[in-house]
Design a protein around this motif. Structure first.
Motif, PDB file in Angstrom:
ATOM      1  N   TRP A   1       0.841  -1.202   0.000  1.00  0.00           N
ATOM      2  CA  TRP A   1       0.000   0.000   0.000  1.00  0.00           C
ATOM      3  C   TRP A   1       0.880   1.259   0.000  1.00  0.00           C
ATOM      4  O   TRP A   1       0.670   2.162  -0.806  1.00  0.00           O
ATOM      5  CB  TRP A   1      -0.910  -0.038   1.216  1.00  0.00           C
ATOM      6  CG  TRP A   1      -1.807   1.140   1.435  1.00  0.00           C
ATOM      7  CD1 TRP A   1      -1.620   2.141   2.341  1.00  0.00           C
ATOM      8  CD2 TRP A   1      -3.037   1.435   0.770  1.00  0.00           C
ATOM      9  NE1 TRP A   1      -2.662   3.038   2.282  1.00  0.00           N
ATOM     10  CE2 TRP A   1      -3.546   2.626   1.326  1.00  0.00           C
ATOM     11  CE3 TRP A   1      -3.767   0.808  -0.242  1.00  0.00           C
ATOM     12  CZ2 TRP A   1      -4.740   3.199   0.897  1.00  0.00           C
ATOM     13  CZ3 TRP A   1      -4.959   1.382  -0.650  1.00  0.00           C
ATOM     14  CH2 TRP A   1      -5.427   2.561  -0.087  1.00  0.00           C
TER      15      TRP A   1
ATOM     16  N   TRP B   1       1.359   4.121  -3.091  1.00  0.00           N
ATOM     17  CA  TRP B   1       1.021   5.528  -2.879  1.00  0.00           C
ATOM     18  C   TRP B   1       2.197   6.459  -3.162  1.00  0.00           C
ATOM     19  O   TRP B   1       2.075   7.668  -2.994  1.00  0.00           O
ATOM     20  CB  TRP B   1       0.434   5.750  -1.488  1.00  0.00           C
ATOM     21  CG  TRP B   1      -1.035   5.444  -1.520  1.00  0.00           C
ATOM     22  CD1 TRP B   1      -1.637   4.264  -1.201  1.00  0.00           C
ATOM     23  CD2 TRP B   1      -2.077   6.318  -1.960  1.00  0.00           C
ATOM     24  NE1 TRP B   1      -2.999   4.354  -1.418  1.00  0.00           N
ATOM     25  CE2 TRP B   1      -3.281   5.615  -1.872  1.00  0.00           C
ATOM     26  CE3 TRP B   1      -2.099   7.634  -2.416  1.00  0.00           C
ATOM     27  CZ2 TRP B   1      -4.513   6.168  -2.230  1.00  0.00           C
ATOM     28  CZ3 TRP B   1      -3.326   8.188  -2.765  1.00  0.00           C
ATOM     29  CH2 TRP B   1      -4.510   7.467  -2.676  1.00  0.00           C
TER      30      TRP B   1
ATOM     31  N   ALA C   1      -0.794   7.485  -8.060  1.00  0.00           N
ATOM     32  CA  ALA C   1      -1.366   7.882  -6.768  1.00  0.00           C
ATOM     33  C   ALA C   1      -1.711   9.364  -6.728  1.00  0.00           C
ATOM     34  O   ALA C   1      -2.601   9.774  -5.989  1.00  0.00           O
ATOM     35  CB  ALA C   1      -0.406   7.520  -5.637  1.00  0.00           C
TER      36      ALA C   1
ATOM     37  N   TRP D   1      -5.179   9.218  -7.867  1.00  0.00           N
ATOM     38  CA  TRP D   1      -6.033   8.603  -6.849  1.00  0.00           C
ATOM     39  C   TRP D   1      -6.307   9.558  -5.700  1.00  0.00           C
ATOM     40  O   TRP D   1      -7.382   9.541  -5.121  1.00  0.00           O
ATOM     41  CB  TRP D   1      -5.412   7.343  -6.275  1.00  0.00           C
ATOM     42  CG  TRP D   1      -5.009   6.285  -7.232  1.00  0.00           C
ATOM     43  CD1 TRP D   1      -5.512   6.030  -8.476  1.00  0.00           C
ATOM     44  CD2 TRP D   1      -3.982   5.316  -7.024  1.00  0.00           C
ATOM     45  NE1 TRP D   1      -4.869   4.973  -9.044  1.00  0.00           N
ATOM     46  CE2 TRP D   1      -3.919   4.507  -8.176  1.00  0.00           C
ATOM     47  CE3 TRP D   1      -3.108   5.049  -5.977  1.00  0.00           C
ATOM     48  CZ2 TRP D   1      -3.032   3.453  -8.300  1.00  0.00           C
ATOM     49  CZ3 TRP D   1      -2.215   4.003  -6.104  1.00  0.00           C
ATOM     50  CH2 TRP D   1      -2.180   3.205  -7.255  1.00  0.00           C
TER      51      TRP D   1
ATOM     52  N   ARG E   1     -11.723   5.779  -5.546  1.00  0.00           N
ATOM     53  CA  ARG E   1     -10.854   4.713  -6.068  1.00  0.00           C
ATOM     54  C   ARG E   1     -10.096   3.973  -4.966  1.00  0.00           C
ATOM     55  O   ARG E   1      -9.553   2.902  -5.207  1.00  0.00           O
ATOM     56  CB  ARG E   1      -9.814   5.284  -7.028  1.00  0.00           C
ATOM     57  CG  ARG E   1     -10.328   5.653  -8.376  1.00  0.00           C
ATOM     58  CD  ARG E   1      -9.128   5.963  -9.267  1.00  0.00           C
ATOM     59  NE  ARG E   1      -9.505   6.625 -10.468  1.00  0.00           N
ATOM     60  CZ  ARG E   1      -9.615   6.014 -11.652  1.00  0.00           C
ATOM     61  NH1 ARG E   1      -9.350   4.738 -11.778  1.00  0.00           N
ATOM     62  NH2 ARG E   1      -9.969   6.703 -12.716  1.00  0.00           N
ATOM     63  N   TRP E   2     -10.011   4.549  -3.793  1.00  0.00           N
ATOM     64  CA  TRP E   2      -9.146   3.992  -2.755  1.00  0.00           C
ATOM     65  C   TRP E   2      -9.529   2.569  -2.370  1.00  0.00           C
ATOM     66  O   TRP E   2      -8.666   1.755  -2.073  1.00  0.00           O
ATOM     67  CB  TRP E   2      -9.120   4.893  -1.528  1.00  0.00           C
ATOM     68  CG  TRP E   2      -8.593   6.266  -1.812  1.00  0.00           C
ATOM     69  CD1 TRP E   2      -8.142   6.762  -3.009  1.00  0.00           C
ATOM     70  CD2 TRP E   2      -8.478   7.337  -0.897  1.00  0.00           C
ATOM     71  NE1 TRP E   2      -7.752   8.075  -2.881  1.00  0.00           N
ATOM     72  CE2 TRP E   2      -7.954   8.460  -1.581  1.00  0.00           C
ATOM     73  CE3 TRP E   2      -8.777   7.483   0.460  1.00  0.00           C
ATOM     74  CZ2 TRP E   2      -7.708   9.682  -0.975  1.00  0.00           C
ATOM     75  CZ3 TRP E   2      -8.542   8.702   1.066  1.00  0.00           C
ATOM     76  CH2 TRP E   2      -8.009   9.785   0.357  1.00  0.00           C
TER      77      TRP E   2
ATOM     78  N   VAL F   1      -8.091   0.342  -4.985  1.00  0.00           N
ATOM     79  CA  VAL F   1      -6.644   0.227  -4.768  1.00  0.00           C
ATOM     80  C   VAL F   1      -6.393  -0.727  -3.599  1.00  0.00           C
ATOM     81  O   VAL F   1      -5.493  -1.572  -3.660  1.00  0.00           O
ATOM     82  CB  VAL F   1      -5.995   1.610  -4.524  1.00  0.00           C
ATOM     83  CG1 VAL F   1      -4.508   1.456  -4.223  1.00  0.00           C
ATOM     84  CG2 VAL F   1      -6.205   2.532  -5.719  1.00  0.00           C
TER      85      VAL F   1
ATOM     86  N   TYR G   1      -6.870  -4.189  -4.848  1.00  0.00           N
ATOM     87  CA  TYR G   1      -5.713  -4.560  -5.662  1.00  0.00           C
ATOM     88  C   TYR G   1      -4.568  -5.015  -4.753  1.00  0.00           C
ATOM     89  O   TYR G   1      -3.940  -6.041  -5.006  1.00  0.00           O
ATOM     90  CB  TYR G   1      -5.265  -3.387  -6.544  1.00  0.00           C
ATOM     91  CG  TYR G   1      -3.962  -3.680  -7.245  1.00  0.00           C
ATOM     92  CD1 TYR G   1      -3.935  -4.410  -8.423  1.00  0.00           C
ATOM     93  CD2 TYR G   1      -2.745  -3.264  -6.707  1.00  0.00           C
ATOM     94  CE1 TYR G   1      -2.737  -4.712  -9.059  1.00  0.00           C
ATOM     95  CE2 TYR G   1      -1.551  -3.559  -7.334  1.00  0.00           C
ATOM     96  CZ  TYR G   1      -1.551  -4.284  -8.504  1.00  0.00           C
ATOM     97  OH  TYR G   1      -0.355  -4.594  -9.107  1.00  0.00           O
TER      98      TYR G   1
ATOM     99  N   ILE H   1      -6.981   0.769 -12.037  1.00  0.00           N
ATOM    100  CA  ILE H   1      -6.346   1.841 -11.261  1.00  0.00           C
ATOM    101  C   ILE H   1      -5.135   2.431 -11.984  1.00  0.00           C
ATOM    102  O   ILE H   1      -4.392   3.229 -11.420  1.00  0.00           O
ATOM    103  CB  ILE H   1      -5.987   1.376  -9.828  1.00  0.00           C
ATOM    104  CG1 ILE H   1      -5.011   0.214  -9.835  1.00  0.00           C
ATOM    105  CG2 ILE H   1      -7.256   1.051  -9.052  1.00  0.00           C
ATOM    106  CD1 ILE H   1      -4.536  -0.215  -8.448  1.00  0.00           C
TER     107      ILE H   1
END
Length: 152
Positions: free
Chosen positions: A55, A59, A64, A67, A73-74, A77, A80, A107
């Motif tokens: 994660w 980011w 990111a 995002w 979208r988080w 993510v 994912y 994403i």
């Protein structure tokens, strides 16, 4: 479901294409240096140490930065991350691999996903100097051609 356009039907839009530019297709440049802002909390319960690591890595990617403006979208993510960590297991099956690839596209982590989202990663200043690009748009071949008569 009948008729109409479908995701990934037809040729992908090309950020370097004059046809795409003429159609008003605009690709948003993502910073090559990645996202430098605050990393949000992982959205799924029971986060593992490996998930937290992946994660944090994600980011700091250029994607990111997009995002960060789209908090909806988080969760995708997060999914994912969870599924990609599970895919690291030697026993992972093909269905899991396929799902991780699809989420990666959604994403923008793949070249196809970047195009699908209308994103491109901006070249760094060093890359621009090395390739001689300035970020200016291309001119049409018609404006670059010289008409030559038969007597020349």
């Amino acid at each position: 479901m009948q008729g109409g356009s479908r995701n990934r039907s037809g040729p992908q839009k090309d950020p370097n294409s004059l046809t795409s530019a003429a159609q008003g297709v605009v690709f948003h440049a993502l910073p090559a240096g990645g996202f430098q802002g605050e990393i949000p909390d992982f959205l799924l319960p029971n986060v593992s140490e490996r998930e937290a690591e992946v994660w944090a890595e994600l980011w700091r990617t250029p994607q990111a930065s997009a995002w960060s403006l789209e908090s909806w979208r988080w969760r995708v993510v997060s999914m994912y991350v969870r599924w990609s960590v599970r895919m690291e297991d030697a026993e992972a099956n093909a269905a899991l691999v396929s799902q991780v690839i699809r989420l990666g596209d959604q994403i923008g982590l793949t070249p196809a996903g970047l195009r699908e989202n209308g994103w491109k990663i901006a070249p760094t200043e060093g890359e621009q100097k090395a390739t001689g690009t300035t970020g200016k748009t291309r001119s049409s071949s018609r404006t670059r051609l010289k008409v030559v008569g038969n007597d020349e």
